[in-house]
Design a protein around this motif. Structure first.
Motif, short mmCIF file in Angstrom:
data_model
loop_
_atom_site.label_atom_id
_atom_site.label_comp_id
_atom_site.label_asym_id
_atom_site.label_seq_id
_atom_site.Cartn_x
_atom_site.Cartn_y
_atom_site.Cartn_z
N MET A 1 0.83 -1.19 0.00
CA MET A 1 0.00 0.00 0.00
C MET A 1 0.87 1.25 0.00
SD MET A 1 -3.03 -0.94 2.65
CE MET A 1 -4.01 -2.39 2.38
N GLU A 2 0.47 2.24 -0.78
CA GLU A 2 1.26 3.45 -0.93
C GLU A 2 0.84 4.47 0.13
OE1 GLU A 2 0.73 4.77 -4.89
OE2 GLU A 2 1.63 2.99 -5.76
N THR A 3 1.48 4.38 1.31
CA THR A 3 1.12 5.30 2.38
C THR A 3 2.22 6.31 2.65
OG1 THR A 3 1.99 3.75 4.00
CG2 THR A 3 -0.34 3.60 3.49
N LYS A 4 3.43 6.08 2.19
CA LYS A 4 4.56 6.94 2.55
C LYS A 4 4.36 8.37 2.08
CE LYS A 4 7.90 3.17 2.68
NZ LYS A 4 9.15 2.62 2.14
N GLU A 5 3.85 8.56 0.83
CA GLU A 5 3.71 9.90 0.29
C GLU A 5 2.61 10.68 0.99
OE1 GLU A 5 3.12 9.61 -3.85
OE2 GLU A 5 5.12 8.82 -4.28
N ARG A 6 1.71 10.01 1.70
CA ARG A 6 0.59 10.66 2.37
C ARG A 6 0.96 11.08 3.79
NH1 ARG A 6 -2.59 11.46 -2.04
NH2 ARG A 6 -3.30 9.50 -2.98
N MET A 7 2.15 10.79 4.27
CA MET A 7 2.48 10.96 5.67
C MET A 7 3.00 12.34 6.01
SD MET A 7 1.79 8.03 6.98
CE MET A 7 2.69 7.99 8.51
N ILE A 8 3.23 13.19 5.00
CA ILE A 8 3.93 14.45 5.23
C ILE A 8 3.22 15.33 6.26
CG2 ILE A 8 4.72 16.56 4.12
CD1 ILE A 8 5.07 14.97 1.57
N SER A 9 1.88 15.50 6.14
CA SER A 9 1.15 16.42 7.00
C SER A 9 0.43 15.72 8.16
CB SER A 9 0.12 17.20 6.17
OG SER A 9 -0.79 16.32 5.56
N SER A 10 0.66 14.43 8.36
CA SER A 10 -0.02 13.69 9.42
C SER A 10 0.66 13.93 10.76
CB SER A 10 -0.02 12.19 9.11
OG SER A 10 -0.65 11.94 7.87
N PRO A 11 -0.13 13.83 11.87
CA PRO A 11 0.49 13.93 13.20
C PRO A 11 1.52 12.82 13.38
CG PRO A 11 -1.91 14.10 13.33
CD PRO A 11 -1.58 13.68 11.92
N ARG A 12 2.48 13.05 14.23
CA ARG A 12 3.57 12.08 14.38
C ARG A 12 3.08 10.75 14.94
NH1 ARG A 12 9.20 14.36 16.36
NH2 ARG A 12 9.81 12.65 15.01
N TYR A 13 2.13 10.82 15.89
CA TYR A 13 1.64 9.56 16.45
C TYR A 13 0.92 8.73 15.39
CZ TYR A 13 -3.12 11.48 16.74
OH TYR A 13 -4.35 12.00 16.45
N ALA B 1 -5.98 -4.07 10.33
CA ALA B 1 -4.82 -3.25 9.99
C ALA B 1 -4.89 -2.84 8.51
CB ALA B 1 -3.52 -4.01 10.26
N ILE B 2 -5.30 -3.78 7.66
CA ILE B 2 -5.48 -3.48 6.24
C ILE B 2 -6.56 -2.43 6.05
CG2 ILE B 2 -6.28 -4.42 4.03
CD1 ILE B 2 -5.00 -7.09 4.82
N ASP C 1 2.40 -6.52 6.51
CA ASP C 1 3.52 -7.16 5.80
C ASP C 1 3.98 -8.45 6.47
OD1 ASP C 1 3.47 -5.07 4.01
OD2 ASP C 1 5.12 -3.96 4.95
N GLY C 2 3.42 -8.75 7.64
CA GLY C 2 3.79 -9.99 8.33
C GLY C 2 5.00 -9.86 9.23
N LYS C 3 5.52 -8.66 9.37
CA LYS C 3 6.68 -8.48 10.24
C LYS C 3 6.27 -8.55 11.71
CE LYS C 3 9.13 -5.68 6.82
NZ LYS C 3 9.70 -4.35 6.49
N PHE C 4 5.01 -8.18 11.97
CA PHE C 4 4.44 -8.38 13.30
C PHE C 4 3.25 -9.34 13.13
CE2 PHE C 4 5.70 -3.77 14.61
CZ PHE C 4 7.01 -4.19 14.82
N PRO C 5 3.45 -10.66 13.22
CA PRO C 5 2.37 -11.63 12.98
C PRO C 5 1.35 -11.65 14.12
CG PRO C 5 4.40 -12.74 13.64
CD PRO C 5 4.76 -11.31 13.45
N LEU C 6 0.19 -12.25 13.83
CA LEU C 6 -0.88 -12.36 14.82
C LEU C 6 -0.38 -13.06 16.08
CD1 LEU C 6 -3.96 -13.36 12.63
CD2 LEU C 6 -3.46 -11.14 13.65
N ILE D 1 3.36 0.90 12.22
CA ILE D 1 3.13 -0.38 12.90
C ILE D 1 2.11 -1.21 12.13
CG2 ILE D 1 2.27 -1.48 15.00
CD1 ILE D 1 3.33 1.00 16.54
N ALA D 2 1.00 -0.57 11.70
CA ALA D 2 -0.04 -1.29 10.95
C ALA D 2 0.53 -1.86 9.66
CB ALA D 2 -1.19 -0.34 10.63
N GLN D 3 1.40 -1.10 9.00
CA GLN D 3 2.01 -1.57 7.76
C GLN D 3 2.85 -2.83 8.01
OE1 GLN D 3 1.71 0.11 4.41
NE2 GLN D 3 2.16 -2.06 4.13
#
Length: 210
Positions: free
Chosen positions: A1-13, A81-82, A26-31, A20-22
């Motif tokens: 999912m293309e979320t990186k370009e949308r992050m510029i004006s978002s709050p830091r939290y 998360a998705i 991606d399976g880096k943090f499994p269930l 984390i959701a990404q």
């Protein structure tokens, strides 16, 4: 999912929550896995522990993770998360579209303001030229049907009706200077006359020229 370009004006939290959701998607943090401690997350994302805590709370409110006393933060739903990432992407897209529209409207307003200033300058300069050269003749092509065609200048009584003084008449390719009162104006003729802007407007109205 293309979320990186949308992050510029978002709050830091929110950036941390998205990160984390990404990783969950991606399976880096499994269930069922325990996510790293808040201090570790704060260090990883280069934010304060308080910002990391807010990010975790956001994910917990969305049932993506569970905060369990004694067990820490546990991943409980990849599907949610998705869904979170998709909603974020859609909302950010609408926000970006709104900003683009606002920028376009602002640009149009600036261009319109500039055009209005140019028009004001043009009209001001035209007025000054007219005052400086009051005898520069107007040129009027009689290309419209009118009840005042095929009449002599005397019959039309132009000066009294319009304030204009005819100095020349061009008819069928021939130019007649200082035409007499019996000169007849016809469709296709060109009248040359002196006067102010109001006289020009009245002459156009007299011959039904818009």
């Amino acid at each position: 999912m293309e979320t990186k370009e949308r992050m510029i004006s978002s709050p830091r939290y929110q950036k941390v929550a998205i990160g984390i959701a990404q990783r969950i998607v991606d399976g880096k943090f499994p269930l069922g896995q325990k996510i790293k401690s808040r201090s570790t997350l704060a260090s990883y994302f280069n934010v304060s522990p308080e910002t990391a805590r807010k990010a975790i709370n956001v994910l917990a409110d969305l049932d993506i993770v569970s905060i369990r006393q004694g067990s820490g933060v546990i991943v409980v739903s990849r599907d949610k998360a998705i869904e979170y990432l998709e909603k974020f992407e859609a909302t950010a897209g609408l926000k970006e579209m709104k900003q683009d529209i606002q920028k376009s409207l602002l640009k149009q307003k600036q261009e319109l303001d500039a055009m209005n200033k140019m028009m004001d300058t043009f009209l001001s300069q035209a007025s000054l030229i007219r005052k400086k050269f009051p005898f520069e003749p107007f040129e009027l092509l009689l290309d419209h049907d009118s009840a005042n065609l095929n009449k002599s200048l005397a019959d039309l009584n132009l000066w009294h009706q319009t304030g204009a003084t005819v100095v020349a008449l061009k008819s069928k390719g021939e130019l007649l200077l200082s035409p007499g009162p019996y000169a007849t104006v016809r469709k296709g003729d060109i009248l040359y006359f002196v006067g102010d802007d109001l006289a020009f407007s009245r002459m156009k109205n007299l011959f039904d020229i818009l």
